[in-house]
Scaffold this motif. Structure first.
Motif, PDB file in Angstrom:
ATOM      1  N   PHE A 192       3.129   5.999  -5.721  1.00 37.45           N
ATOM      2  CA  PHE A 192       2.371   6.656  -7.610  1.00 37.45           C
ATOM      3  C   PHE A 192       1.467   7.561  -7.634  1.00 37.45           C
ATOM      4  O   PHE A 192       1.099   8.070  -8.061  1.00 37.45           O
ATOM      5  N   LEU A 193       0.870   7.084  -6.875  1.00 40.05           N
ATOM      6  CA  LEU A 193      -0.903   8.035  -6.733  1.00 40.05           C
ATOM      7  C   LEU A 193      -0.204   9.203  -6.113  1.00 40.05           C
ATOM      8  O   LEU A 193      -0.469  10.173  -7.014  1.00 40.05           O
ATOM      9  N   LEU A 194       0.539   9.734  -5.395  1.00 35.52           N
ATOM     10  CA  LEU A 194       0.513  11.128  -4.946  1.00 35.52           C
ATOM     11  C   LEU A 194       1.607  11.849  -6.535  1.00 35.52           C
ATOM     12  O   LEU A 194       1.351  12.297  -6.727  1.00 35.52           O
ATOM     13  N   ARG A 195       2.668  10.361  -6.990  1.00 36.12           N
ATOM     14  CA  ARG A 195       2.957  11.018  -8.037  1.00 36.12           C
ATOM     15  C   ARG A 195       2.097  11.749  -9.092  1.00 36.12           C
ATOM     16  O   ARG A 195       2.468  12.660  -9.884  1.00 36.12           O
ATOM     17  N   GLY A 196       1.523  10.881  -9.180  1.00 34.88           N
ATOM     18  CA  GLY A 196       0.510  10.442 -10.182  1.00 34.88           C
ATOM     19  C   GLY A 196      -0.272  12.211 -10.122  1.00 34.88           C
ATOM     20  O   GLY A 196      -1.421  12.569 -11.165  1.00 34.88           O
ATOM     21  N   LEU A 197      -0.599  12.178  -8.958  1.00 43.03           N
ATOM     22  CA  LEU A 197      -1.752  13.481  -8.800  1.00 43.03           C
ATOM     23  C   LEU A 197      -0.603  14.709  -9.533  1.00 43.03           C
ATOM     24  O   LEU A 197      -1.674  16.060 -10.350  1.00 43.03           O
ATOM     25  N   ASP A 218       4.010   5.853 -16.371  1.00 40.50           N
ATOM     26  CA  ASP A 218       3.940   7.475 -16.156  1.00 40.50           C
ATOM     27  C   ASP A 218       5.126   8.004 -14.896  1.00 40.50           C
ATOM     28  O   ASP A 218       5.931   9.037 -15.398  1.00 40.50           O
ATOM     29  N   ALA A 219       4.726   7.746 -14.212  1.00 39.22           N
ATOM     30  CA  ALA A 219       5.626   8.320 -12.511  1.00 39.22           C
ATOM     31  C   ALA A 219       6.565   8.000 -12.897  1.00 39.22           C
ATOM     32  O   ALA A 219       7.614   8.721 -12.931  1.00 39.22           O
ATOM     33  N   PHE A 251       0.875  -1.009   0.157  1.00 40.72           N
ATOM     34  CA  PHE A 251      -0.212   0.200   0.285  1.00 40.72           C
ATOM     35  C   PHE A 251       1.025   1.608   0.034  1.00 40.72           C
ATOM     36  O   PHE A 251       0.339   2.431  -0.917  1.00 40.72           O
ATOM     37  N   LYS A 293       4.699   6.944 -22.129  1.00 42.45           N
ATOM     38  CA  LYS A 293       2.985   7.250 -22.354  1.00 42.45           C
ATOM     39  C   LYS A 293       1.772   5.701 -22.623  1.00 42.45           C
ATOM     40  O   LYS A 293       1.860   5.398 -23.782  1.00 42.45           O
ATOM     41  N   LEU A 304       0.717  14.552 -12.594  1.00 38.59           N
ATOM     42  CA  LEU A 304       1.632  14.553 -14.023  1.00 38.59           C
ATOM     43  C   LEU A 304      -0.041  14.573 -14.691  1.00 38.59           C
ATOM     44  O   LEU A 304      -1.268  14.752 -13.421  1.00 38.59           O
ATOM     45  N   ASP A 305      -0.038  14.907 -15.618  1.00 37.17           N
ATOM     46  CA  ASP A 305      -1.478  14.911 -16.430  1.00 37.17           C
ATOM     47  C   ASP A 305      -1.725  13.760 -18.092  1.00 37.17           C
ATOM     48  O   ASP A 305      -0.715  13.798 -18.489  1.00 37.17           O
ATOM     49  N   PRO A 306      -2.726  13.005 -17.396  1.00 44.76           N
ATOM     50  CA  PRO A 306      -2.947  12.096 -18.060  1.00 44.76           C
ATOM     51  C   PRO A 306      -3.004  12.206 -19.258  1.00 44.76           C
ATOM     52  O   PRO A 306      -3.166  12.272 -20.027  1.00 44.76           O
ATOM     53  N   THR A 336      -7.310   9.086 -17.283  1.00 41.49           N
ATOM     54  CA  THR A 336      -8.447   9.736 -17.769  1.00 41.49           C
ATOM     55  C   THR A 336      -9.214   8.533 -18.415  1.00 41.49           C
ATOM     56  O   THR A 336      -9.295   7.733 -18.024  1.00 41.49           O
ATOM     57  N   VAL A 385      -6.373  11.596 -11.911  1.00 36.75           N
ATOM     58  CA  VAL A 385      -4.646  10.842 -11.840  1.00 36.75           C
ATOM     59  C   VAL A 385      -5.125   9.953 -13.696  1.00 36.75           C
ATOM     60  O   VAL A 385      -4.353   9.831 -13.854  1.00 36.75           O
ATOM     61  N   LEU A 417      -4.524  -1.349   7.985  1.00 34.89           N
ATOM     62  CA  LEU A 417      -3.664  -2.569   7.629  1.00 34.89           C
ATOM     63  C   LEU A 417      -2.452  -2.650   8.129  1.00 34.89           C
ATOM     64  O   LEU A 417      -0.999  -3.257   8.515  1.00 34.89           O
ATOM     65  N   LEU A 420       2.023   1.729  -3.192  1.00 36.46           N
ATOM     66  CA  LEU A 420       1.104   2.567  -4.272  1.00 36.46           C
ATOM     67  C   LEU A 420       0.805   3.387  -3.363  1.00 36.46           C
ATOM     68  O   LEU A 420       0.245   4.469  -5.143  1.00 36.46           O
ATOM     69  N   CYS A 421       0.655   4.217  -2.615  1.00 37.24           N
ATOM     70  CA  CYS A 421       0.365   5.513  -2.541  1.00 37.24           C
ATOM     71  C   CYS A 421       1.612   6.728  -3.052  1.00 37.24           C
ATOM     72  O   CYS A 421       1.583   8.157  -3.310  1.00 37.24           O
ATOM     73  N   LEU A 465      -6.471  11.480  -1.480  1.00 33.21           N
ATOM     74  CA  LEU A 465      -5.166  10.406  -1.130  1.00 33.21           C
ATOM     75  C   LEU A 465      -4.400  10.180   0.733  1.00 33.21           C
ATOM     76  O   LEU A 465      -4.044   9.430   1.241  1.00 33.21           O
ATOM     77  N   LEU A 487      -0.498   4.816 -15.123  1.00 28.23           N
ATOM     78  CA  LEU A 487       0.708   5.636 -14.063  1.00 28.23           C
ATOM     79  C   LEU A 487       1.384   5.533 -13.354  1.00 28.23           C
ATOM     80  O   LEU A 487       2.153   6.185 -13.676  1.00 28.23           O
ATOM     81  N   PHE A 488       1.379   3.790 -13.086  1.00 27.77           N
ATOM     82  CA  PHE A 488       2.810   3.843 -12.685  1.00 27.77           C
ATOM     83  C   PHE A 488       4.007   4.175 -14.122  1.00 27.77           C
ATOM     84  O   PHE A 488       5.232   4.364 -13.572  1.00 27.77           O
ATOM     85  N   PHE A 524     -11.164   7.908  -5.334  1.00 22.45           N
ATOM     86  CA  PHE A 524      -9.918   8.758  -5.267  1.00 22.45           C
ATOM     87  C   PHE A 524      -9.406   8.565  -6.986  1.00 22.45           C
ATOM     88  O   PHE A 524      -9.277   9.847  -7.550  1.00 22.45           O
TER      89      PHE A 524
END
Lengths: 180, 663
Positions: free
Chosen positions: A23-28, B376-377, A17, B382, A30-32, B299, B297, B326, A20-21, B315, B373-374, B291
């Motif tokens: 990556f999610l933080l990084r994702g915020l 890209d990050a 987890f 892409k 980024l512009d998909p 599309t 995050v 957890l 995962l977080c 988040l 996302l992985f 989320f």
């Protein structure tokens, strides 16, 4: 299983987890929606398009070198193009910005009416009736805008309508850079 | 004024939730009955105040009060009443309010139905629920307040996205949220059990009905969403592996696993830590879905308007709730003692395999959804992950799962009689092979996967029917004896079998509609006939139409079957002037054999119209299957042991074996 190993096993979900977080933080940030183009920094593919209006000048890949140029791919049937249009009109007003248009899969008569109604910001317009050139350029949908440098290479692509913010934060600084 | 009352009610419910999250927790730790009792009162008050807030917002929509920014952005005075009401949850802010309303409803339901819970467990469950409510209420109030005023007040609103102006929208989100949020109860029970450090058969029996409720609602919610996509988006598909669809599918897969592992926990006192983990993971995946939908995050076709501040808030909330639980799991779960032992070939063994497959499937969907996302990050590039990936990984995971579902009823607890299983399944296998042979005969030369799918569907369906036949001694005992056996069979058995029949329908529908769909795309002239998979579509032309808030064109096709009267199909193209947006309304005729599906395109210069015509075999079985599965859940829920079965917490380990014998 040994008890020491078991403990680690119970920690595993939390560990996964945390990653995962990250990556999610990084994702915020980024512009998909940002789609890269394989053609960045490459020369514009060769094309030669007939003009939208038979009296006007045509548009060919050869016209895209010598000056920093914006090429906007648009269509009269495209809603977002209508939204973007006032900004294109403003850009056309600015001095020494070359703005060319590629009219994508459109009926020339309807496209001409559309430009008469909303104003024509383009110095040249090529009619890409079958969308062949758009495929060469890797266009996903309309509108899309390409920034081309003096050597005729694609330097940037904007997908979707350009907002005021996109213009002042992304495109304009890039254009100024390329001019130097 | 009413809107201000709603706003105040929302603020009040946040303060109540803060009390509900702390007082009962302290009370449970100290053994203070009065502090613990606060939880129940607070849960009811919270439900009351959130209901007021929700009704206040609904009032603003119904009366078209455009002084509220939310109403002005999402509603319009000319919109039909149903969509004014449904429009309340057709946007980010309003749907959050629906979310907290449902959360509070479940909290109140725990108070109503949790009378037989030990006071400490009940207090802790309500406190955990309140913690979740604090998170969502502050998210609503601080980043997404639906009661924000707008000045100057606009004359009319922007209207609701026409794609959402559909009866499907009115019911899809509420069911979906009843599912998502319903899993919060299983989560709260899991956290409460970890805090108490005790998980036993009684605990599993309390959790199971809540899981069943949530799972049944989520099943219906997902089915409604897929049905809506099928008839509204107008290209004949019903599932697109879109990130937001996946966001609802992941908790469903994990929830299905939970549903099955909780049985082992209840009957055999085994898989305790695993069941707890699944309860946490299922709700965490619901939160993750929130989320993904609301942070931007990924599309997706139906993401809400996004705002980075909202993403950061959710988040942070995810980190606290999921990370915290957890961590608690990592500390407490190793101390849970596991009970009953079993051999690999047993009902427990089958359920363990079921859980492995379902959680692998959930992990696969998670990986596919987040992979762009992985990549890209990490700055590699892409990419997008589409149906080819999901289909490739899903079929190998689902095939053994469905095979297992066919064998499931025959497996006994602890150790199954392998020879007996083989004998019973031999009969099912022969019947299945007959169906496969018939399928090959009917669709000769078509795909391997199609035949496999039909075979799997038949295997489960026949397996269930043979099991029910054997249970009541059909053809062996006299009718009267069979009937009385049928009466004495527990509802949970019926529930399982009905749900598995639903699975058989679902598999058949998915298989047939993917493998044997016919699509014809062409320009038709008035009076012309087009043949699609043996159906003759006659085109009669197009007329102009005028709706309440749209204008458009309506095409007319008639289809002549062999015997019955002609079927009339009226596909429409609509244009909504307020949003400047066109929509297509497919015309669909549903039957057991399949759907006739017509979409009107654009006119050409010669007076013809382009049209897309489909025959989708057995496609309605997909939604029928999902409904039957949910019905199975409801039947299982009505089992008497959920109502009267567990009033006394079983303290000694020996007593557990008693409950293990009845199924």
């Amino acid at each position: 299983m040994f008890s020491g190993n078991r403990r680690i096993l119970y920690l595993l979900p939390a560990a996964v987890f945390i990653v995962l977080c990250g990556f999610l933080l990084r994702g915020l940030s980024l512009d998909p929606a940002l789609v890269p183009t394989a053609l960045i920094d490459k020369a514009v593919p060769h094309f030669d398009l007939a003009p939208l209006d038979s009296q006007a000048s045509p548009l060919a890949s050869a016209d895209l070198s010598g000056e920093v140029t914006l090429v906007n791919v648009f269509a009269s049937w495209c809603g977002p193009c209508r939204i973007e249009h006032p900004l294109l009109m403003e850009i056309a007003e600015m001095d020494n910005i070359n703005l060319y248009g590629i009219n994508y899969k459109d009926d020339p008569a309807i496209a001409r009416d559309w430009l008469t109604e909303l104003g024509d910001p383009f110095t040249r317009i090529g009619a890409d009736r079958d969308g062949r050139v758009a495929i060469e350029l890797g266009v996903y949908g309309v509108p899309e805008t390409f920034l081309i440098d003096r050597e005729g290479r694609i330097r940037y692509k904007h997908v979707g309508p350009i907002s005021e913010e996109d213009w002042s934060r992304e495109l304009l600084p890039l254009i100024r850079n390329l001019r130097q | 004024m009413i809107s201000e009352i709603g706003h105040i009610a929302l603020i009040l419910s946040l303060t109540i939730a803060l009390v509900q999250g702390t007082a009962p927790m302290i009370g449970a730790a100290r053994g203070d009955g009065q502090l613990m009792a606060i939880g129940k009162t607070a849960a009811l008050l919270q439900f009351f105040f959130i209901s007021i807030a929700f009704l206040a917002l609904m009032n603003a929509y119904v009366t078209s009060d455009f002084s509220l920014a939310n109403v002005a952005q999402n509603s319009h005075s000319a919109k039909p009443m149903l969509y004014k009401i449904a429009g309340v949850w057709g946007n980010h802010e309003g749907s959050l309010l629906l979310w907290v309303l449902i959360l509070a409803t479940f909290g109140a339901a725990v108070v109503f139905f949790g009378g037989n819970l030990p006071p400490t467990l009940c207090a802790r469950v309500l406190a955990v629920q309140a913690f979740i409510a604090v998170g969502f209420l502050s998210f609503t109030l601080f980043t997404s307040n639906p009661f924000e005023r707008l000045f100057p007040v606009p004359l009319d609103g922007n209207g609701l996205n026409p794609l959402l102006q559909d009866p499907g929208l009115a019911f899809h989100p509420p069911f979906l949220y009843l599912g998502y949020v319903g899993f919060s109860i299983a989560f709260s029970f899991a956290i409460a059990a970890l805090i108490e450090g005790r998980v036993d058969a009684a605990w599993a029996r309390w959790v199971r009905p809540w899981t069943l409720v949530a799972w049944s609602f989520l099943t219906i919610g997902i089915a409604l969403g897929s049905w809506w996509a099928y008839y509204e988006l107008g290209w004949g598909g019903w599932w697109f592996w879109d990130p937001v669809e996946n966001a609802s599918f992941m908790p469903w897969l994990a929830g299905t696993a939970l549903l099955h592992s909780a049985i082992v926990c209840e009957k055999r006192d085994a898989l305790k830590a695993w069941t707890i983990l699944l309860a946490i993971v299922t709700f965490s995946l619901s939160l993750l879905g929130t989320f993904l939908v609301r942070s931007g995050v990924l599309t997706s076709v139906h993401a809400f308007a996004t705002d980075p501040a909202r993403g950061v808030f959710i988040l942070a909330f995810l980190v606290v709730v999921v990370g915290g639980s957890l961590a608690l799991f990592a500390i407490r779960a190793p101390q849970l003692k596991s009970g009953g032992l079993f051999s690999p070939v047993s009902r427990e063994g089958g359920l363990v395999l079921n859980n492995l497959l379902l959680t692998s499937a959930a992990a696969t969907v998670l990986l596919g959804t987040l992979y762009p996302l992985f990549v890209d990050a990490l700055g590699i590039g892409k990419i997008s992950v589409g149906p080819p990936y999901f289909n490739t990984v899903f079929i190998p995971l689902m095939t053994p799962l469905v095979v297992l579902a066919g064998i499931a009823p025959v497996l006994t607890w602890k150790r199954a009689d392998l020879y007996g299983v083989f004998l019973r399944m031999k009969f099912v296998a022969i019947l299945t092979l007959l169906v496969v042979a018939w399928c090959l005969y009917e669709t000769w030369g078509s795909t391997f996967l199609g035949t496999l799918g039909i075979g799997l569907s038949a295997w489960v369906g026949i397996g269930v029917l043979v099991d029910m036949g054997a249970r009541v001694g059909l053809f062996r005992d006299r009718i009267r004896v069979s009937l009385s056996k049928a009466m004495r069979t527990p509802r949970s058995i019926y529930g399982m079998n009905v749900a598995h029949i639903g699975l058989a329908f679902l598999v058949a529908g998915i298989t047939a509609s993917s493998a044997w769909r016919t699509e014809v795309l062409r320009v038709v002239q008035v009076g012309e006939t087009v043949s699609v998979s043996g159906y003759e579509f006659v085109f009669h032309g197009v007329e102009k139409i005028q709706g309440p808030n749209y204008s458009g064109e309506r095409g007319h096709f008639s289809v002549n079957g062999d015997t019955r009267d002609a079927i009339q199909l009226f596909p429409e193209n609509r244009f909504y002037p307020v949003q400047q947006q066109p929509t297509t309304e497919a015309a669909i005729y549903t039957s057991w054999r399949g759907d006739l599906y017509a979409v009107l395109g654009e006119p050409d210069a010669q007076g013809g119209w382009s049209a897309r015509l489909y025959f989708n075999p057995l496609v309605a079985w997909i939604w029928l299957g999902a409904l039957v599965m949910a019905l199975g859940g409801a039947i299982s829920l009505s089992d008497r042991r959920h109502r009267v079965g567990a009033p006394h917490r079983i303290m000694s380990g020996k007593a557990n074996n008693r409950v293990a014998t009845n199924v």
